[in-house]
Design a protein around this motif. Structure first.
Motif, PDB file in Angstrom:
ATOM      1  N   ARG A  85       0.834  -1.203   0.000  1.00 47.73           N
ATOM      2  CA  ARG A  85       0.000   0.000   0.000  1.00 47.73           C
ATOM      3  C   ARG A  85       0.867   1.250   0.000  1.00 47.73           C
ATOM      4  O   ARG A  85       0.587   2.211  -0.720  1.00 47.73           O
ATOM      5  CB  ARG A  85      -0.922   0.000   1.228  1.00 47.73           C
ATOM      6  CG  ARG A  85      -1.769   1.247   1.345  1.00 47.73           C
ATOM      7  CD  ARG A  85      -2.744   1.363   0.185  1.00 47.73           C
ATOM      8  NE  ARG A  85      -3.408   2.663   0.154  1.00 47.73           N
ATOM      9  CZ  ARG A  85      -2.985   3.701  -0.550  1.00 47.73           C
ATOM     10  NH1 ARG A  85      -1.880   3.602  -1.280  1.00 47.73           N
ATOM     11  NH2 ARG A  85      -3.659   4.829  -0.548  1.00 47.73           N
ATOM     12  N   GLU A  86       1.921   1.254   0.787  1.00 44.66           N
ATOM     13  CA  GLU A  86       2.818   2.413   0.830  1.00 44.66           C
ATOM     14  C   GLU A  86       3.469   2.661  -0.529  1.00 44.66           C
ATOM     15  O   GLU A  86       3.750   3.805  -0.895  1.00 44.66           O
ATOM     16  CB  GLU A  86       3.896   2.203   1.888  1.00 44.66           C
ATOM     17  CG  GLU A  86       3.361   2.243   3.323  1.00 44.66           C
ATOM     18  CD  GLU A  86       4.406   1.861   4.351  1.00 44.66           C
ATOM     19  OE1 GLU A  86       5.544   1.517   3.957  1.00 44.66           O
ATOM     20  OE2 GLU A  86       4.096   1.913   5.557  1.00 44.66           O
ATOM     21  N   ALA A  87       3.669   1.580  -1.306  1.00 47.15           N
ATOM     22  CA  ALA A  87       4.291   1.696  -2.622  1.00 47.15           C
ATOM     23  C   ALA A  87       3.274   1.999  -3.724  1.00 47.15           C
ATOM     24  O   ALA A  87       3.656   2.127  -4.892  1.00 47.15           O
ATOM     25  CB  ALA A  87       5.037   0.405  -2.952  1.00 47.15           C
ATOM     26  N   GLY A  88       1.994   2.103  -3.359  1.00 39.15           N
ATOM     27  CA  GLY A  88       0.972   2.427  -4.345  1.00 39.15           C
ATOM     28  C   GLY A  88       0.549   1.265  -5.225  1.00 39.15           C
ATOM     29  O   GLY A  88       0.014   1.470  -6.325  1.00 39.15           O
ATOM     30  N   ILE A  89       0.765   0.043  -4.760  1.00 39.79           N
ATOM     31  CA  ILE A  89       0.398  -1.144  -5.538  1.00 39.79           C
ATOM     32  C   ILE A  89      -1.092  -1.419  -5.363  1.00 39.79           C
ATOM     33  O   ILE A  89      -1.572  -1.549  -4.233  1.00 39.79           O
ATOM     34  CB  ILE A  89       1.226  -2.360  -5.080  1.00 39.79           C
ATOM     35  CG1 ILE A  89       2.708  -2.126  -5.392  1.00 39.79           C
ATOM     36  CG2 ILE A  89       0.726  -3.641  -5.744  1.00 39.79           C
ATOM     37  CD1 ILE A  89       3.636  -3.139  -4.760  1.00 39.79           C
ATOM     38  N   PRO A  90      -1.857  -1.518  -6.458  1.00 41.68           N
ATOM     39  CA  PRO A  90      -3.301  -1.770  -6.333  1.00 41.68           C
ATOM     40  C   PRO A  90      -3.593  -3.203  -5.914  1.00 41.68           C
ATOM     41  O   PRO A  90      -2.738  -4.097  -6.018  1.00 41.68           O
ATOM     42  CB  PRO A  90      -3.841  -1.478  -7.731  1.00 41.68           C
ATOM     43  CG  PRO A  90      -2.671  -1.603  -8.642  1.00 41.68           C
ATOM     44  CD  PRO A  90      -1.453  -1.266  -7.845  1.00 41.68           C
ATOM     45  N   LEU A  91      -4.847  -3.415  -5.469  1.00 40.89           N
ATOM     46  CA  LEU A  91      -5.223  -4.665  -4.823  1.00 40.89           C
ATOM     47  C   LEU A  91      -6.530  -5.214  -5.371  1.00 40.89           C
ATOM     48  O   LEU A  91      -7.447  -4.456  -5.701  1.00 40.89           O
ATOM     49  CB  LEU A  91      -5.388  -4.406  -3.318  1.00 40.89           C
ATOM     50  CG  LEU A  91      -5.724  -5.601  -2.421  1.00 40.89           C
ATOM     51  CD1 LEU A  91      -4.498  -6.498  -2.249  1.00 40.89           C
ATOM     52  CD2 LEU A  91      -6.218  -5.110  -1.057  1.00 40.89           C
ATOM     53  N   VAL A  92      -6.605  -6.537  -5.448  1.00 38.63           N
ATOM     54  CA  VAL A  92      -7.878  -7.246  -5.570  1.00 38.63           C
ATOM     55  C   VAL A  92      -7.947  -8.237  -4.414  1.00 38.63           C
ATOM     56  O   VAL A  92      -6.926  -8.581  -3.816  1.00 38.63           O
ATOM     57  CB  VAL A  92      -8.041  -7.983  -6.921  1.00 38.63           C
ATOM     58  CG1 VAL A  92      -7.994  -7.003  -8.080  1.00 38.63           C
ATOM     59  CG2 VAL A  92      -6.992  -9.085  -7.083  1.00 38.63           C
ATOM     60  N   ILE A  93      -9.150  -8.688  -4.093  1.00 35.00           N
ATOM     61  CA  ILE A  93      -9.344  -9.693  -3.046  1.00 35.00           C
ATOM     62  C   ILE A  93      -9.857 -10.963  -3.705  1.00 35.00           C
ATOM     63  O   ILE A  93     -10.772 -10.903  -4.540  1.00 35.00           O
ATOM     64  CB  ILE A  93     -10.315  -9.185  -1.967  1.00 35.00           C
ATOM     65  CG1 ILE A  93      -9.708  -7.968  -1.262  1.00 35.00           C
ATOM     66  CG2 ILE A  93     -10.627 -10.278  -0.946  1.00 35.00           C
ATOM     67  CD1 ILE A  93     -10.616  -7.308  -0.240  1.00 35.00           C
ATOM     68  N   SER A  94      -9.264 -12.090  -3.379  1.00 32.82           N
ATOM     69  CA  SER A  94      -9.566 -13.342  -4.072  1.00 32.82           C
ATOM     70  C   SER A  94      -9.729 -14.487  -3.084  1.00 32.82           C
ATOM     71  O   SER A  94      -9.105 -14.498  -2.018  1.00 32.82           O
ATOM     72  CB  SER A  94      -8.444 -13.700  -5.055  1.00 32.82           C
ATOM     73  OG  SER A  94      -8.252 -12.687  -6.016  1.00 32.82           O
ATOM     74  N   SER A  95     -10.534 -15.471  -3.484  1.00 34.46           N
ATOM     75  CA  SER A  95     -10.753 -16.639  -2.631  1.00 34.46           C
ATOM     76  C   SER A  95      -9.920 -17.838  -3.046  1.00 34.46           C
ATOM     77  O   SER A  95      -9.696 -18.744  -2.249  1.00 34.46           O
ATOM     78  CB  SER A  95     -12.226 -17.042  -2.662  1.00 34.46           C
ATOM     79  OG  SER A  95     -12.581 -17.530  -3.948  1.00 34.46           O
ATOM     80  N   ASP A  96      -9.481 -17.884  -4.336  1.00 33.95           N
ATOM     81  CA  ASP A  96      -8.807 -19.086  -4.854  1.00 33.95           C
ATOM     82  C   ASP A  96      -9.728 -20.302  -4.725  1.00 33.95           C
ATOM     83  O   ASP A  96      -9.282 -21.413  -4.413  1.00 33.95           O
ATOM     84  CB  ASP A  96      -7.503 -19.320  -4.117  1.00 33.95           C
ATOM     85  CG  ASP A  96      -6.426 -19.960  -4.983  1.00 33.95           C
ATOM     86  OD1 ASP A  96      -6.776 -20.587  -5.997  1.00 33.95           O
ATOM     87  OD2 ASP A  96      -5.242 -19.841  -4.633  1.00 33.95           O
ATOM     88  N   ALA A  97     -11.016 -20.093  -4.981  1.00 33.66           N
ATOM     89  CA  ALA A  97     -12.016 -21.147  -4.751  1.00 33.66           C
ATOM     90  C   ALA A  97     -11.795 -22.347  -5.664  1.00 33.66           C
ATOM     91  O   ALA A  97     -11.620 -22.198  -6.878  1.00 33.66           O
ATOM     92  CB  ALA A  97     -13.418 -20.587  -4.967  1.00 33.66           C
ATOM     93  N   HIS A  98     -11.851 -23.527  -5.065  1.00 32.63           N
ATOM     94  CA  HIS A  98     -11.813 -24.787  -5.803  1.00 32.63           C
ATOM     95  C   HIS A  98     -13.119 -25.572  -5.652  1.00 32.63           C
ATOM     96  O   HIS A  98     -13.254 -26.657  -6.209  1.00 32.63           O
ATOM     97  CB  HIS A  98     -10.632 -25.644  -5.336  1.00 32.63           C
ATOM     98  CG  HIS A  98      -9.298 -25.152  -5.817  1.00 32.63           C
ATOM     99  ND1 HIS A  98      -8.719 -23.989  -5.351  1.00 32.63           N
ATOM    100  CD2 HIS A  98      -8.434 -25.659  -6.739  1.00 32.63           C
ATOM    101  CE1 HIS A  98      -7.547 -23.814  -5.957  1.00 32.63           C
ATOM    102  NE2 HIS A  98      -7.353 -24.806  -6.798  1.00 32.63           N
ATOM    103  N   THR A  99     -14.045 -25.042  -4.887  1.00 32.40           N
ATOM    104  CA  THR A  99     -15.404 -25.568  -4.772  1.00 32.40           C
ATOM    105  C   THR A  99     -16.344 -24.369  -4.660  1.00 32.40           C
ATOM    106  O   THR A  99     -15.921 -23.284  -4.246  1.00 32.40           O
ATOM    107  CB  THR A  99     -15.597 -26.456  -3.531  1.00 32.40           C
ATOM    108  OG1 THR A  99     -15.542 -25.633  -2.356  1.00 32.40           O
ATOM    109  CG2 THR A  99     -14.534 -27.548  -3.445  1.00 32.40           C
TER     110      THR A  99
END
Length: 264
Positions: free
Chosen positions: A214-228
């Protein structure tokens, strides 16, 4: 809830569930968007036993079409791939990028040479590994993947911790060079909740890495890595709080490899 872009299909040979069930779960969770990003083929084939083959790419696109048909206008369904960063893979990844009008490509490091270190099949090998050496190799590889410019999202940044704690001392010595490479690339990273259900019992990446990102300004997504289907959007409320604690106020959405911003 934010979009969930890191999810799998039975074509990877270690996931299960019909596309309709995944879409129903995404809608029930209140996701903004749902993305499919199964393990991409790798060459030479057969490469390993946990990914689709090149010949199965049409089956994969058909799976995504079924998901879209079931979703209708209830939720956007995005098409992606999770591509392994391997020595000399650049030309192959560039080829895969032309096979469909993808919405995003995820780059991931699962291999150090011939060792797929996050595979439970090889968990015993960790007892013989020098953690300082393994972590150094991993993070150098991750930085090279970021620098390639081939990906929109970089997957589970500190996956190396899955089965084994890190070396002693301040781990910033590994994180900071990778953060610099990611920031220079313009790629997003994911906060992947699957780690909370693995031996490391912590999302990928750690709160400290996320703070540095965050301090470096890197954007984010949130993921589950769902396999079911049951894993779609798993632990997303907790992940949102983790992201906010690191200073994030927004995540990204992707369509045809173009990004937009969504507030957390």
């Amino acid at each position: 809830m934010p979009a969930d872009y890191h999810t799998h299909t039975p074509l990877c040979r270690h996931a299960e569930g019909a596309p309709e069930a995944y879409i129903d779960a995404a809608i029930a969770a209140g996701l903004t968007e749902y993305g499919v990003s199964d393990h991409a083929p790798a060459r030479p084939e057969p490469f390993d036993d946990w990914r689709m083959s090149e010949a199965e790419l049409p089956d994969y696109l058909e799976w995504i079409d079924r998901a879209r048909q079931h979703a209708g206008d209830r939720i956007p369904v995005r098409a992606g791939l999770e591509c392994d960063w391997l020595p000399g893979c650049e030309e192959w990844i560039a080829d895969l990028a032309t096979r469909h009008e993808w919405d995003y490509l995820i780059g991931s490091v699962h291999y150090l040479d011939d060792w797929d270190f996050d595979n439970p099949k090889w968990i015993g090998r960790w007892a013989d590994e020098d953690l300082e050496v393994a972590w150094t190799r991993y993070w150098r590889t991750y930085a090279a993947m970021a620098a390639s410019g081939l990906f929109d999202i970089l997957g589970h940044p500190d996956l190396i911790k899955k089965f084994s704690p890190g070396p002693s001392g301040d781990l910033d010595r590994f994180h900071e060079p990778a953060i610099d490479a990611i920031a220079a690339s313009g790629c997003a990273i994911e906060l992947n909740t699957a780690g909370r259900h693995k031996p490391c019992t912590e999302a990928y990446p750690s709160p400290r890495f996320l703070e540095l990102a965050r301090e470096a300004g890197i954007p984010l997504v949130i993921s589950s890595d769902a396999h079911t289907p049951a894993e779609v959007a798993r632990d997303f409320p907790a992940a949102v709080e983790i992201a906010k604690a690191a200073g994030y106020t927004e995540t990204l959405l992707f369509e045809r490899r173009k990004r937009s911003v969504e507030a957390l």
